[in-house]
Design a protein around this motif. Sequence first.
Motif, PDB file in Angstrom:
ATOM      1  N   CYS A   1      16.101   6.406  -9.855  1.00 50.15           N
ATOM      2  CA  CYS A   1      15.175   7.529 -10.045  1.00 50.15           C
ATOM      3  C   CYS A   1      15.792   8.847  -9.568  1.00 50.15           C
ATOM      4  CB  CYS A   1      13.860   7.267  -9.317  1.00 50.15           C
ATOM      5  SG  CYS A   1      12.843   5.989 -10.103  1.00 50.15           S
ATOM      6  N   ILE A   2      16.635   8.780  -8.551  1.00 54.69           N
ATOM      7  CA  ILE A   2      17.341   9.989  -8.106  1.00 54.69           C
ATOM      8  C   ILE A   2      18.347  10.418  -9.166  1.00 54.69           C
ATOM      9  CG2 ILE A   2      19.005  10.869  -6.403  1.00 54.69           C
ATOM     10  CD1 ILE A   2      17.554   9.111  -4.309  1.00 54.69           C
ATOM     11  N   ALA A   3      19.009   9.450  -9.789  1.00 51.56           N
ATOM     12  CA  ALA A   3      20.013   9.759 -10.809  1.00 51.56           C
ATOM     13  C   ALA A   3      19.371  10.247 -12.107  1.00 51.56           C
ATOM     14  CB  ALA A   3      20.872   8.525 -11.085  1.00 51.56           C
ATOM     15  N   GLN A   4      18.211   9.680 -12.452  1.00 54.98           N
ATOM     16  CA  GLN A   4      17.535  10.033 -13.709  1.00 54.98           C
ATOM     17  C   GLN A   4      16.018  10.109 -13.480  1.00 54.98           C
ATOM     18  OE1 GLN A   4      19.182   6.858 -16.321  1.00 54.98           O
ATOM     19  NE2 GLN A   4      20.107   8.541 -17.477  1.00 54.98           N
ATOM     20  N   PRO A   5      15.528  11.247 -12.982  1.00 55.21           N
ATOM     21  CA  PRO A   5      14.095  11.365 -12.683  1.00 55.21           C
ATOM     22  C   PRO A   5      13.181  11.238 -13.908  1.00 55.21           C
ATOM     23  CG  PRO A   5      15.356  13.107 -11.601  1.00 55.21           C
ATOM     24  CD  PRO A   5      16.274  12.446 -12.566  1.00 55.21           C
ATOM     25  N   ASP A   6      13.620  11.735 -15.058  1.00 54.21           N
ATOM     26  CA  ASP A   6      12.742  11.787 -16.236  1.00 54.21           C
ATOM     27  C   ASP A   6      12.172  10.438 -16.650  1.00 54.21           C
ATOM     28  OD1 ASP A   6      12.671  14.589 -16.734  1.00 54.21           O
ATOM     29  OD2 ASP A   6      14.699  14.479 -17.527  1.00 54.21           O
ATOM     30  N   PRO A   7      12.985   9.407 -16.869  1.00 58.26           N
ATOM     31  CA  PRO A   7      12.401   8.127 -17.265  1.00 58.26           C
ATOM     32  C   PRO A   7      11.489   7.520 -16.199  1.00 58.26           C
ATOM     33  CG  PRO A   7      14.768   7.901 -16.882  1.00 58.26           C
ATOM     34  CD  PRO A   7      14.463   9.356 -16.896  1.00 58.26           C
ATOM     35  N   CYS A   8      11.800   7.800 -14.936  1.00 55.60           N
ATOM     36  CA  CYS A   8      10.953   7.261 -13.855  1.00 55.60           C
ATOM     37  C   CYS A   8       9.577   7.930 -13.845  1.00 55.60           C
ATOM     38  CB  CYS A   8      11.649   7.442 -12.508  1.00 55.60           C
ATOM     39  SG  CYS A   8      13.056   6.331 -12.281  1.00 55.60           S
ATOM     40  N   ILE A   9       9.549   9.238 -14.124  1.00 54.67           N
ATOM     41  CA  ILE A   9       8.263   9.942 -14.205  1.00 54.67           C
ATOM     42  C   ILE A   9       7.485   9.482 -15.438  1.00 54.67           C
ATOM     43  CG2 ILE A   9       7.178  12.199 -14.548  1.00 54.67           C
ATOM     44  CD1 ILE A   9       8.102  11.716 -11.681  1.00 54.67           C
ATOM     45  N   GLU A  10       8.173   9.260 -16.547  1.00 54.39           N
ATOM     46  CA  GLU A  10       7.515   8.745 -17.759  1.00 54.39           C
ATOM     47  C   GLU A  10       6.888   7.393 -17.474  1.00 54.39           C
ATOM     48  OE1 GLU A  10       6.908  10.021 -20.682  1.00 54.39           O
ATOM     49  OE2 GLU A  10       7.949  11.917 -20.351  1.00 54.39           O
ATOM     50  N   ASN A  11       7.597   6.556 -16.754  1.00 56.41           N
ATOM     51  CA  ASN A  11       7.063   5.234 -16.414  1.00 56.41           C
ATOM     52  C   ASN A  11       5.881   5.350 -15.463  1.00 56.41           C
ATOM     53  OD1 ASN A  11       7.483   2.152 -16.322  1.00 56.41           O
ATOM     54  ND2 ASN A  11       7.512   2.697 -14.164  1.00 56.41           N
ATOM     55  N   LEU A  12       5.967   6.290 -14.517  1.00 54.02           N
ATOM     56  CA  LEU A  12       4.861   6.499 -13.586  1.00 54.02           C
ATOM     57  C   LEU A  12       3.594   6.887 -14.339  1.00 54.02           C
ATOM     58  CD1 LEU A  12       4.164   6.662 -10.496  1.00 54.02           C
ATOM     59  CD2 LEU A  12       4.582   9.111 -10.683  1.00 54.02           C
ATOM     60  N   ALA A  13       3.745   7.721 -15.362  1.00 52.92           N
ATOM     61  CA  ALA A  13       2.593   8.174 -16.145  1.00 52.92           C
ATOM     62  C   ALA A  13       1.924   7.022 -16.884  1.00 52.92           C
ATOM     63  CB  ALA A  13       3.031   9.251 -17.127  1.00 52.92           C
ATOM     64  N   LYS A  14       2.664   5.973 -17.173  1.00 52.06           N
ATOM     65  CA  LYS A  14       2.067   4.800 -17.817  1.00 52.06           C
ATOM     66  C   LYS A  14       1.134   4.080 -16.845  1.00 52.06           C
ATOM     67  CE  LYS A  14       6.044   4.038 -20.861  1.00 52.06           C
ATOM     68  NZ  LYS A  14       7.188   3.133 -21.179  1.00 52.06           N
TER      69      LYS A  14
ATOM     70  N   THR B   1       0.829  -1.206   0.000  1.00 56.64           N
ATOM     71  CA  THR B   1       0.000   0.000   0.000  1.00 56.64           C
ATOM     72  C   THR B   1       0.862   1.254   0.000  1.00 56.64           C
ATOM     73  OG1 THR B   1      -1.696   1.271   1.198  1.00 56.64           O
ATOM     74  CG2 THR B   1      -0.225  -0.096   2.533  1.00 56.64           C
ATOM     75  N   LEU B   2       0.507   2.189  -0.855  1.00 52.93           N
ATOM     76  CA  LEU B   2       1.145   3.499  -0.821  1.00 52.93           C
ATOM     77  C   LEU B   2       0.581   4.301   0.340  1.00 52.93           C
ATOM     78  CD1 LEU B   2       1.101   4.452  -4.632  1.00 52.93           C
ATOM     79  CD2 LEU B   2       2.947   3.370  -3.321  1.00 52.93           C
ATOM     80  N   ASP B   3       1.181   5.445   0.619  1.00 53.67           N
ATOM     81  CA  ASP B   3       0.689   6.322   1.675  1.00 53.67           C
ATOM     82  C   ASP B   3      -0.337   7.316   1.157  1.00 53.67           C
ATOM     83  OD1 ASP B   3       2.715   7.403   0.089  1.00 53.67           O
ATOM     84  OD2 ASP B   3       3.326   8.844   1.599  1.00 53.67           O
ATOM     85  N   TRP B   4      -0.448   7.450  -0.173  1.00 52.70           N
ATOM     86  CA  TRP B   4      -1.290   8.495  -0.751  1.00 52.70           C
ATOM     87  C   TRP B   4      -1.675   8.108  -2.164  1.00 52.70           C
ATOM     88  CZ3 TRP B   4      -3.011  11.602   2.785  1.00 52.70           C
ATOM     89  CH2 TRP B   4      -3.605  12.833   2.470  1.00 52.70           C
ATOM     90  N   LYS B   5      -2.381   8.994  -2.836  1.00 51.65           N
ATOM     91  CA  LYS B   5      -2.670   8.798  -4.250  1.00 51.65           C
ATOM     92  C   LYS B   5      -1.352   8.860  -5.032  1.00 51.65           C
ATOM     93  CE  LYS B   5      -6.775   8.913  -2.691  1.00 51.65           C
ATOM     94  NZ  LYS B   5      -7.375   7.613  -2.292  1.00 51.65           N
ATOM     95  N   ILE B   6      -1.334   8.288  -6.220  1.00 54.45           N
ATOM     96  CA  ILE B   6      -0.097   8.195  -6.990  1.00 54.45           C
ATOM     97  C   ILE B   6       0.469   9.575  -7.310  1.00 54.45           C
ATOM     98  CG2 ILE B   6       0.935   7.437  -9.162  1.00 54.45           C
ATOM     99  CD1 ILE B   6      -1.013   5.131  -9.201  1.00 54.45           C
ATOM    100  N   GLN B   7       1.732   9.778  -6.918  1.00 49.91           N
ATOM    101  CA  GLN B   7       2.435  11.037  -7.155  1.00 49.91           C
ATOM    102  C   GLN B   7       3.879  10.743  -7.564  1.00 49.91           C
ATOM    103  OE1 GLN B   7       2.013  12.980  -3.326  1.00 49.91           O
ATOM    104  NE2 GLN B   7       0.131  14.004  -3.947  1.00 49.91           N
ATOM    105  N   GLY B   8       4.609  11.808  -7.903  1.00 50.74           N
ATOM    106  CA  GLY B   8       5.989  11.644  -8.311  1.00 50.74           C
ATOM    107  C   GLY B   8       6.853  10.934  -7.281  1.00 50.74           C
ATOM    108  N   VAL B   9       6.535  11.107  -5.992  1.00 49.24           N
ATOM    109  CA  VAL B   9       7.330  10.487  -4.925  1.00 49.24           C
ATOM    110  C   VAL B   9       7.115   8.977  -4.835  1.00 49.24           C
ATOM    111  CG1 VAL B   9       7.500  12.554  -3.508  1.00 49.24           C
ATOM    112  CG2 VAL B   9       5.504  11.074  -3.254  1.00 49.24           C
ATOM    113  N   HIS B  10       6.237   8.462  -5.676  1.00 52.40           N
ATOM    114  CA  HIS B  10       6.025   7.012  -5.719  1.00 52.40           C
ATOM    115  C   HIS B  10       6.667   6.387  -6.953  1.00 52.40           C
ATOM    116  CE1 HIS B  10       2.280   8.382  -3.391  1.00 52.40           C
ATOM    117  NE2 HIS B  10       3.119   7.846  -2.518  1.00 52.40           N
TER     118      HIS B  10
END
Length: 344
Positions: free
Chosen positions: A251-264, A33-42
């Motif tokens: 994700c700390i080293a390369q935030p962009d691909p991780c955010i792109e994946n999150l959006a999927k 379980t996450l702590d919140w709705k899906i956000q960048g910190v997840h």
Amino acid sequence: MKRSLGIFFGLGALALSFAMTVSAQEQTKIKFTLDWKIQGVHAWFYWAHDKGYFKNQNLDVTIDQGDGSAAAVSRVMSGTYQAGVGDMNAIIQSSATRPTEAPVMVYMIYNHAPFALITKADSSIKSIKDLEGKTLGSPAGGAAFKLFTALAKKNGIDDKKVTWMNMAPNLQEQFLIRGQVDASAVFSATSYMNLVSQGIDPDKDIRWIFYNDNGLDLYSNGVLVSAKLLKEKPAAVKGLVSAINRAMKECIAQPDPCIENLAKNEPLINKEIEKRRLIYVLKSSVISPESSEIGLGDVKDARMARAISQIVDSYELSRTPTPAEVFDRSFLPPKAERLVKPSF
């Protein structure tokens, strides 16, 4: 000869099928379980899932959204979830009252607690002392709401003179902006960028009163596991922590691909906002002088003992858990694997 070869290959196929079946049976299922709705910190949790890092550890992890970091602890305690990301301070309270059932944190993420009260910059609330007689807002399961009692006691405030209004997580900032509440108890990790997305300058238009600047020195969210999983499947816990640590570093080293994946996984997110949120949280709550010294995921026992003491005293708990009861570092990868160099 043909018959012998047929038997040989048949037995080989049978053995392979059996091995694959055994391997599948050994895979540990974990509801997370996450702590919140899906956000960048997840982003790192979904990165670990989608890149196969959990699977490589022989884990079958299902990730669900949450309704508050304190509520996440309750979810794991209930047995509905085996692991999640939730609030250390809720674990401390649970461990003091129900030690055999309380979950244990195995990887600290928010080294600097993002608990805060926010009010409009032109509000009459200029300090914690001004809260009596006011109406504050928070989701019912929010950790900042749950910890307000500790903050109030530390600062000599009668929390019975504060009125609370509960609302859905996505309405918290709106209630404040519209004047429906005088202040809100928030997670800065969430509220800062929520305000930005609503056209509010969180630095100029909002006054921030942080808990850790007003007498509390608390840790916050991290990866927690149930007492049952910890006892019965320690290898699964170690694999879970290893996968998340790897994903966090990437994700700390390369935030962009991780955010792109999150959006999927959640197409409705605003990628620009969530990248800004991710970097803001990394700078303000994750990467600190302490985490740079001891590595991601770990804590300092002396500080943890002070935090436990504050929670026990504030809530008048009957028992004081030890740091080892609420945090288990034995599943952490070596320190060298937990040191990071941010790209920002």
